[in-house]
Design a protein around this motif. Structure first.
Motif, short mmCIF file in Angstrom:
data_model
loop_
_atom_site.label_atom_id
_atom_site.label_comp_id
_atom_site.label_asym_id
_atom_site.label_seq_id
_atom_site.Cartn_x
_atom_site.Cartn_y
_atom_site.Cartn_z
N GLU A 113 0.96 -1.23 -0.12
CA GLU A 113 -0.09 -0.12 0.06
C GLU A 113 0.88 1.28 0.22
O GLU A 113 1.04 1.99 1.06
CB GLU A 113 -0.86 -0.17 1.25
CG GLU A 113 -1.92 -1.14 1.01
CD GLU A 113 -2.44 -1.67 2.41
OE1 GLU A 113 -1.98 -1.36 3.48
OE2 GLU A 113 -3.72 -1.99 2.17
N VAL A 114 1.64 1.38 -1.13
CA VAL A 114 2.62 2.43 -1.28
C VAL A 114 2.39 3.20 -2.66
O VAL A 114 2.14 2.68 -3.49
CB VAL A 114 4.10 1.89 -1.41
CG1 VAL A 114 4.94 2.91 -1.64
CG2 VAL A 114 4.43 1.09 -0.04
N THR A 115 2.31 4.48 -2.49
CA THR A 115 1.72 5.20 -3.69
C THR A 115 2.91 6.22 -3.95
O THR A 115 3.39 6.90 -2.91
CB THR A 115 0.49 6.02 -3.39
OG1 THR A 115 -0.47 5.06 -3.02
CG2 THR A 115 0.15 6.68 -4.49
N SER B 32 9.62 10.27 -2.72
CA SER B 32 8.45 10.88 -1.74
C SER B 32 7.41 9.73 -2.16
O SER B 32 6.83 9.76 -3.14
CB SER B 32 7.82 12.03 -1.90
OG SER B 32 6.85 12.38 -1.31
N LEU B 33 6.79 9.06 -0.89
CA LEU B 33 6.05 7.90 -1.07
C LEU B 33 4.85 8.15 -0.02
O LEU B 33 5.33 8.45 1.13
CB LEU B 33 6.56 6.67 -0.69
CG LEU B 33 7.55 6.09 -1.72
CD1 LEU B 33 8.30 5.07 -1.17
CD2 LEU B 33 7.01 5.96 -3.15
N ARG B 34 3.58 7.94 -0.25
CA ARG B 34 2.35 7.64 0.59
C ARG B 34 2.36 6.36 1.04
O ARG B 34 2.15 5.41 0.00
CB ARG B 34 1.24 8.47 0.17
CG ARG B 34 -0.05 8.41 1.25
CD ARG B 34 -1.00 9.47 1.36
NE ARG B 34 -0.19 10.74 1.39
CZ ARG B 34 -0.82 11.72 1.04
NH1 ARG B 34 -1.89 11.91 0.83
NH2 ARG B 34 -0.33 13.01 1.31
N VAL B 35 2.50 5.79 2.04
CA VAL B 35 2.40 4.52 2.65
C VAL B 35 1.38 4.34 3.85
O VAL B 35 1.50 5.07 4.70
CB VAL B 35 3.89 4.08 3.28
CG1 VAL B 35 3.80 2.56 3.42
CG2 VAL B 35 5.01 4.47 2.25
N LEU C 51 -4.17 -0.17 14.52
CA LEU C 51 -4.08 1.35 14.16
C LEU C 51 -3.66 1.25 12.66
O LEU C 51 -2.47 0.73 12.51
CB LEU C 51 -3.42 2.14 14.93
CG LEU C 51 -3.21 3.72 14.66
CD1 LEU C 51 -4.64 4.44 14.74
CD2 LEU C 51 -2.22 4.56 15.66
N VAL C 52 -4.39 1.79 11.87
CA VAL C 52 -3.75 1.97 10.42
C VAL C 52 -3.58 3.38 10.30
O VAL C 52 -4.12 4.22 10.45
CB VAL C 52 -5.00 1.59 9.38
CG1 VAL C 52 -4.35 1.66 7.97
CG2 VAL C 52 -5.22 0.02 9.62
N VAL C 53 -2.25 3.67 9.79
CA VAL C 53 -1.90 5.14 9.59
C VAL C 53 -1.50 5.27 8.17
O VAL C 53 -1.14 4.50 7.48
CB VAL C 53 -0.76 5.31 10.47
CG1 VAL C 53 -1.07 5.43 11.96
CG2 VAL C 53 0.53 4.76 10.14
N ALA C 54 -1.71 6.55 7.58
CA ALA C 54 -1.11 6.86 6.42
C ALA C 54 0.06 8.01 6.64
O ALA C 54 -0.34 8.93 7.60
CB ALA C 54 -2.24 7.54 5.70
N VAL C 55 1.12 7.74 5.91
CA VAL C 55 2.41 8.70 6.27
C VAL C 55 3.07 8.95 4.82
O VAL C 55 3.05 8.13 4.01
CB VAL C 55 3.18 8.05 7.37
CG1 VAL C 55 2.80 7.99 8.74
CG2 VAL C 55 4.02 6.59 6.83
N ASP C 56 3.50 10.05 4.96
CA ASP C 56 4.48 10.36 3.77
C ASP C 56 5.64 10.12 4.20
O ASP C 56 6.45 10.56 5.28
CB ASP C 56 4.25 11.82 3.31
CG ASP C 56 3.14 12.35 2.41
OD1 ASP C 56 2.40 11.02 1.99
OD2 ASP C 56 2.43 13.43 2.46
N THR D 237 9.52 11.58 7.73
CA THR D 237 8.13 11.00 7.67
C THR D 237 7.08 11.99 8.35
O THR D 237 7.47 12.66 9.42
CB THR D 237 8.29 9.85 8.61
OG1 THR D 237 9.47 8.93 8.24
CG2 THR D 237 6.88 9.03 8.50
N THR D 238 6.01 12.12 7.68
CA THR D 238 5.05 13.02 7.81
C THR D 238 3.74 12.35 8.04
O THR D 238 3.18 11.72 7.11
CB THR D 238 4.72 14.08 6.59
OG1 THR D 238 6.02 14.69 6.51
CG2 THR D 238 3.76 15.15 7.33
N PHE D 239 3.14 12.35 9.20
CA PHE D 239 2.08 11.72 9.62
C PHE D 239 0.86 12.39 8.87
O PHE D 239 0.58 13.58 8.88
CB PHE D 239 1.79 11.57 11.25
CG PHE D 239 0.63 11.04 11.51
CD1 PHE D 239 0.54 9.79 11.73
CD2 PHE D 239 -0.49 11.85 12.05
CE1 PHE D 239 -0.59 9.00 12.21
CE2 PHE D 239 -1.58 11.17 12.57
CZ PHE D 239 -1.85 9.71 12.56
N ILE D 240 -0.03 11.63 8.34
CA ILE D 240 -1.18 12.08 7.45
C ILE D 240 -2.37 11.97 8.16
O ILE D 240 -3.30 12.81 8.51
CB ILE D 240 -1.53 11.50 6.14
CG1 ILE D 240 -0.07 11.70 5.30
CG2 ILE D 240 -2.69 12.11 5.32
CD1 ILE D 240 0.42 13.10 5.07
#
Length: 171
Positions: free
Chosen positions: A32-34, A44-47, A143-148, A115-118
């Motif tokens: 789940e890497v964008t 830069s990836l959103r994961v 806990l499911v997190v989205a981070v950059d 790493t940026t917490f979304i």
């Protein structure tokens, strides 16, 4: 007599504590890497990451970003081919010391510039619960997190070359 009873109670307590080992949860690996951007140095990836708390979920996302970059490649980017190769299990086995150091001792963090917490949310996810006697699939709360995640690919590639995990470009 009293010391014998105390000794028996102590032995029973030790046995009970050792048999109640903590249960580990292994979340199913999904890519789940964008792709976000790549400037030739920093990717830069959103994961999405999974864990029991925010810190473990963020660390999981960082590791997923690295594993995807290494063994699957980043779709829709100039890094669509894996940095190391497709045969993940064989490559991890043949470079065991490198990956033990890289993931086990969290050396991968040295190649993540930011790493940026979304955001995050508690969800039920499929995972494998592992204890001393068995491993079984089940739904668990996580806990499911989205981070950059910003990966310094240039220094990562140099490190892989220096450690003979990949060949130097052009040689």
């Amino acid at each position: 007599m009293k010391t014998t009873i105390n000794y028996i109670i102590l032995l029973i307590s030790i046995f009970l504590l050792s048999s109640c080992g903590s249960q580990k949860v292994a979340f199913f690996p999904t890519s789940e890497v964008t792709y976000q951007s790549y400037n030739g140095d920093v990717l830069s990836l959103r994961v999405l990451g999974y864990g029991g708390n925010e810190n473990s979920a963020i660390e999981d996302a960082q590791m997923r970003a690295m594993e995807t970059l290494f063994f699957r490649g980043i779709p829709n980017s100039s890094l669509s081919n894996p940095l190391i190769g497709f045969n993940e299990n064989e490559l991890k086995r043949s470079h065991n010391n490198y990956f033990k150091d890289f993931f086990g001792y969290k050396r991968f963090l040295t190649f993540i510039s930011e790493t940026t917490f979304i955001g995050g949310q508690k969800q039920k996810v499929i995972a494998t619960k592992i204890d001393k006697k068995s491993a079984k699939q089940d739904m668990v709360d996580a806990l499911v997190v989205a981070v950059d995640v910003f990966v310094n690919v240039k220094t990562l590639r140099k490190d892989l070359e220096d450690q003979n995990v990949i060949r130097k470009f052009g040689f």
